[in-house]
Design a protein around this motif. Structure first.
Motif, PDB file in Angstrom:
ATOM      1  N   LEU A  35       5.215   3.909  -2.633  1.00 45.95           N
ATOM      2  CA  LEU A  35       5.666   4.207  -1.274  1.00 45.95           C
ATOM      3  C   LEU A  35       4.612   5.006  -0.521  1.00 45.95           C
ATOM      4  N   PHE A  36       3.992   5.953  -1.205  1.00 50.36           N
ATOM      5  CA  PHE A  36       2.974   6.790  -0.565  1.00 50.36           C
ATOM      6  C   PHE A  36       1.696   5.991  -0.306  1.00 50.36           C
ATOM      7  N   PHE A  37       1.280   5.200  -1.295  1.00 49.42           N
ATOM      8  CA  PHE A  37       0.077   4.368  -1.157  1.00 49.42           C
ATOM      9  C   PHE A  37       0.481   2.919  -0.878  1.00 49.42           C
ATOM     10  N   SER A  38       1.324   2.719   0.103  1.00 45.69           N
ATOM     11  CA  SER A  38       1.879   1.380   0.341  1.00 45.69           C
ATOM     12  C   SER A  38       0.824   0.351   0.733  1.00 45.69           C
ATOM     13  N   ASP A  39      -0.348   0.820   1.200  1.00 45.26           N
ATOM     14  CA  ASP A  39      -1.406  -0.109   1.583  1.00 45.26           C
ATOM     15  C   ASP A  39      -2.402  -0.360   0.455  1.00 45.26           C
ATOM     16  N   ALA A  40      -2.186   0.261  -0.703  1.00 45.41           N
ATOM     17  CA  ALA A  40      -3.092   0.058  -1.831  1.00 45.41           C
ATOM     18  C   ALA A  40      -2.906  -1.337  -2.411  1.00 45.41           C
ATOM     19  N   VAL A  41      -3.947  -1.830  -3.059  1.00 47.88           N
ATOM     20  CA  VAL A  41      -3.913  -3.191  -3.579  1.00 47.88           C
ATOM     21  C   VAL A  41      -2.855  -3.357  -4.659  1.00 47.88           C
ATOM     22  N   TRP A  42      -2.525  -2.286  -5.354  1.00 44.19           N
ATOM     23  CA  TRP A  42      -1.553  -2.369  -6.441  1.00 44.19           C
ATOM     24  C   TRP A  42      -0.131  -2.033  -6.005  1.00 44.19           C
ATOM     25  N   ALA A  43       0.054  -1.538  -4.778  1.00 45.97           N
ATOM     26  CA  ALA A  43       1.362  -1.030  -4.356  1.00 45.97           C
ATOM     27  C   ALA A  43       2.423  -2.128  -4.294  1.00 45.97           C
ATOM     28  N   ARG A  44       2.097  -3.249  -3.662  1.00 42.62           N
ATOM     29  CA  ARG A  44       3.096  -4.311  -3.523  1.00 42.62           C
ATOM     30  C   ARG A  44       3.493  -4.905  -4.878  1.00 42.62           C
ATOM     31  N   PRO A  45       2.524  -5.243  -5.756  1.00 42.58           N
ATOM     32  CA  PRO A  45       2.938  -5.740  -7.080  1.00 42.58           C
ATOM     33  C   PRO A  45       3.771  -4.723  -7.862  1.00 42.58           C
ATOM     34  N   MET A  46       3.426  -3.452  -7.738  1.00 37.88           N
ATOM     35  CA  MET A  46       4.186  -2.432  -8.452  1.00 37.88           C
ATOM     36  C   MET A  46       5.596  -2.311  -7.887  1.00 37.88           C
ATOM     37  N   ALA A  47       5.724  -2.367  -6.565  1.00 35.18           N
ATOM     38  CA  ALA A  47       7.046  -2.305  -5.949  1.00 35.18           C
ATOM     39  C   ALA A  47       7.895  -3.504  -6.354  1.00 35.18           C
ATOM     40  N   ARG A  48       7.247  -4.661  -6.516  1.00 34.69           N
ATOM     41  CA  ARG A  48       7.996  -5.857  -6.927  1.00 34.69           C
ATOM     42  C   ARG A  48       8.586  -5.688  -8.322  1.00 34.69           C
ATOM     43  N   LEU A  49       7.910  -4.902  -9.169  1.00 35.22           N
ATOM     44  CA  LEU A  49       8.451  -4.643 -10.506  1.00 35.22           C
ATOM     45  C   LEU A  49       9.802  -3.940 -10.432  1.00 35.22           C
ATOM     46  N   PHE A  50       9.987  -3.143  -9.384  1.00 35.67           N
ATOM     47  CA  PHE A  50      11.252  -2.416  -9.204  1.00 35.67           C
ATOM     48  C   PHE A  50      12.260  -3.205  -8.376  1.00 35.67           C
ATOM     49  N   GLY A  51      11.814  -4.333  -7.787  1.00 37.19           N
ATOM     50  CA  GLY A  51      12.712  -5.129  -6.959  1.00 37.19           C
ATOM     51  C   GLY A  51      12.378  -5.106  -5.485  1.00 37.19           C
ATOM     52  N   GLY A  52      11.197  -4.608  -5.136  1.00 36.16           N
ATOM     53  CA  GLY A  52      10.794  -4.528  -3.737  1.00 36.16           C
ATOM     54  C   GLY A  52      10.759  -3.090  -3.254  1.00 36.16           C
ATOM     55  N   LEU A 261      -0.502   6.110 -14.059  1.00 34.59           N
ATOM     56  CA  LEU A 261      -0.253   6.655 -12.722  1.00 34.59           C
ATOM     57  C   LEU A 261      -1.484   7.384 -12.196  1.00 34.59           C
ATOM     58  N   PHE A 262      -2.132   8.131 -13.066  1.00 33.38           N
ATOM     59  CA  PHE A 262      -3.345   8.839 -12.646  1.00 33.38           C
ATOM     60  C   PHE A 262      -4.433   7.847 -12.242  1.00 33.38           C
ATOM     61  N   LEU A 263      -4.582   6.775 -13.002  1.00 35.02           N
ATOM     62  CA  LEU A 263      -5.581   5.759 -12.669  1.00 35.02           C
ATOM     63  C   LEU A 263      -5.257   5.103 -11.330  1.00 35.02           C
ATOM     64  N   LEU A 264      -3.977   4.838 -11.075  1.00 34.51           N
ATOM     65  CA  LEU A 264      -3.579   4.240  -9.800  1.00 34.51           C
ATOM     66  C   LEU A 264      -3.893   5.171  -8.630  1.00 34.51           C
ATOM     67  N   ILE A 265      -3.696   6.467  -8.835  1.00 29.71           N
ATOM     68  CA  ILE A 265      -4.025   7.441  -7.789  1.00 29.71           C
ATOM     69  C   ILE A 265      -5.519   7.407  -7.491  1.00 29.71           C
ATOM     70  N   VAL A 266      -6.326   7.379  -8.546  1.00 30.04           N
ATOM     71  CA  VAL A 266      -7.781   7.354  -8.369  1.00 30.04           C
ATOM     72  C   VAL A 266      -8.208   6.091  -7.630  1.00 30.04           C
ATOM     73  N   VAL A 267      -7.668   4.945  -8.046  1.00 31.11           N
ATOM     74  CA  VAL A 267      -8.023   3.679  -7.403  1.00 31.11           C
ATOM     75  C   VAL A 267      -7.636   3.698  -5.929  1.00 31.11           C
ATOM     76  N   ALA A 268      -6.414   4.153  -5.644  1.00 26.80           N
ATOM     77  CA  ALA A 268      -5.952   4.181  -4.254  1.00 26.80           C
ATOM     78  C   ALA A 268      -6.763   5.152  -3.409  1.00 26.80           C
ATOM     79  N   SER A 269      -7.143   6.275  -3.988  1.00 27.62           N
ATOM     80  CA  SER A 269      -7.870   7.297  -3.235  1.00 27.62           C
ATOM     81  C   SER A 269      -9.270   6.837  -2.845  1.00 27.62           C
ATOM     82  N   PHE A 270      -9.878   5.996  -3.678  1.00 26.32           N
ATOM     83  CA  PHE A 270     -11.255   5.587  -3.413  1.00 26.32           C
ATOM     84  C   PHE A 270     -11.371   4.191  -2.811  1.00 26.32           C
TER      85      PHE A 270
END
Length: 272
Positions: A35-52, A261-270
Motif C-alpha cells: 500500500l505504501f509502495f503502491s507504484d513499486a514493480v512488486w506492489a501489484r503482484p504482492m497485493a494480488r497474493l492477498f486478493g487485490g 520485506l527488507f529486500l522489497l523496501i530496498v528495491v522500492a527505495s532505489f
C-alpha cells in the motif's frame, strides 16, 4: 555428564503476548508495504497474493485491530500485576523502566565495542531490550494514532482540519517504514545474530534458557537470584525437542519473511 539445567525467563502470558505482537506486526508489514509502495514493480503482484489492494487494506486493518488488542491486553496485564503489589515492575532490577544504570551500561558497552574496556555485566533486561519494549508504546501512539485517523476520517474530521490528515498519512507511512526497518535489522541482529545466539534465540518460544548461558549473559540477574535463594524456584524442565524443532521452523519462516520485506523496501527505495 550432568544434564543441563534451564532457567525460566518468560512465562506463558509474556510469550503469548509476544507471539500475537509478532504475528500482527509481520501481518501489518506485509500488507502495509504494497500500500505504501503502491507504484513499486512488486506492489501489484504482492497485493494480488492477498486478493487485490482492497483486500490488502482490509487485512491491514484486521492486523491493526489484533495489534491494538494485544497492546491493550498487555496494559491491563501490567495494571493487574501492579494491583497485586508487584512494584518491581516500576523500578529495580526486574523493571523494564529505563534507569540510570542503563546509561552507564550503554557507555561501557560502546567502550567494549571499541576495545576500550570490558563488557558490562547485564541484569534481567538490557538497555536495548528496554528500548525495544518502549518503542512499541511510541509506535502505538504515533503509528496507531495516525492509522485510526486514516481509518475513520469522517469521525476525526469533526475535530481536526483537513491538512491534519495529510500529516497523518505521511507520519503513518514513514514511521511504519522506520519500525519495519528497525525490526528487520537492529532488533533481528540483537535477538538472533549475535555470535552466541546465532542462528536463532528461541527464548521467546520456549521461555527458558540454559543456566550456564544465563549466568554468562546476565550475570547480575543470575547473582541476584542466587543471593536471594530464588534460583531454584526459577529452574524449569528442558524444552520438548519436538517443540524446539517446530519453533525453529516457525522462526526460520519468520526470518525469511523479514528479510524478504527488507529486500522489497530496498528495491522500492532505489527504483522509485
Amino acid at each position: 555428564m550432568a544434564e543441563a539445567r534451564f532457567v525460566r525467563r518468560f512465562g506463558a502470558a509474556e510469550r503469548l503476548q509476544h507471539a500475537v505482537l509478532f504475528v500482527s506486526f509481520l501481518g501489518l508489514a506485509a500488507t502495509g508495504l504494497p500500500l505504501f509502495f503502491s507504484d513499486a514493480v512488486w506492489a501489484r503482484p504482492m497485493a494480488r497474493l492477498f486478493g487485490g489492494f482492497g483486500v490488502t487494506g482490509t487485512l491491514h486493518r484486521i492486523f491493526a485491530s489484533l495489534l491494538v488488542g494485544v497492546f491493550l491486553a498487555h496494559v491491563a496485564w501490567i495494571f493487574t500485576r501492579l494491583a497485586r503489589g508487584d512494584r518491581g515492575l516500576l523500578w529495580g532490577p526486574t523493571s523494564l523502566v529505563p534507569q540510570p544504570r542503563d546509561l552507564v551500561d550503554l557507555f561501557h558497552h560502546f567502550r567494549w565495542f571499541l576495545w576500550r574496556g570490558p563488557k558490562p555485566a547485564f541484569g534481567r533486561y538490557t538497555y536495548w531490550e528496554k528500548f525495544d519494549y518502549w518503542a512499541v508504546f511510541w509506535g502505538m501512539v504515533i503509528i496507531g494514532g495516525s492509522g485510526l485517523m486514516l481509518w475513520f476520517p469522517e469521525l476525526f474530521a469533526r475535530f481536526v482540519p483537513g491538512w491534519v490528515f495529510n500529516v497523518a498519512l505521511l507520519v503513518h507511512g514513514e514511521e511504519a517504514l522506520l519500525a519495519v526497518g528497525f525490526i528487520v535489522t537492529i532488533h533481528f541482529f540483537n535477538s538472533h545474530m549475535r555470535p552466541h545466539k546465532y542462528p536463532m534465540d528461541l527464548v521467546m518460544f520456549t521461555g527458558v534458557v540454559r543456566e550456564d548461558e544465563y549466568a554468562v549473559e546476565r550475570p547480575l540477574e543470575y547473582a541476584r537470584l542466587r543471593d536471594e535463594a530464588a534460583l531454584d524456584s526459577r529452574l524449569a524442565p528442558s524444552p520438548d525437542p519436538r517443540f524446539v524443532r517446530r519453533a525453529r521452523a516457525g522462526g526460520a519462516v519468520a526470518v525469511a519473511i523479514r528479510l524478504t520485506l527488507f529486500l522489497l523496501i530496498v528495491v522500492a527505495s532505489f527504483t522509485r
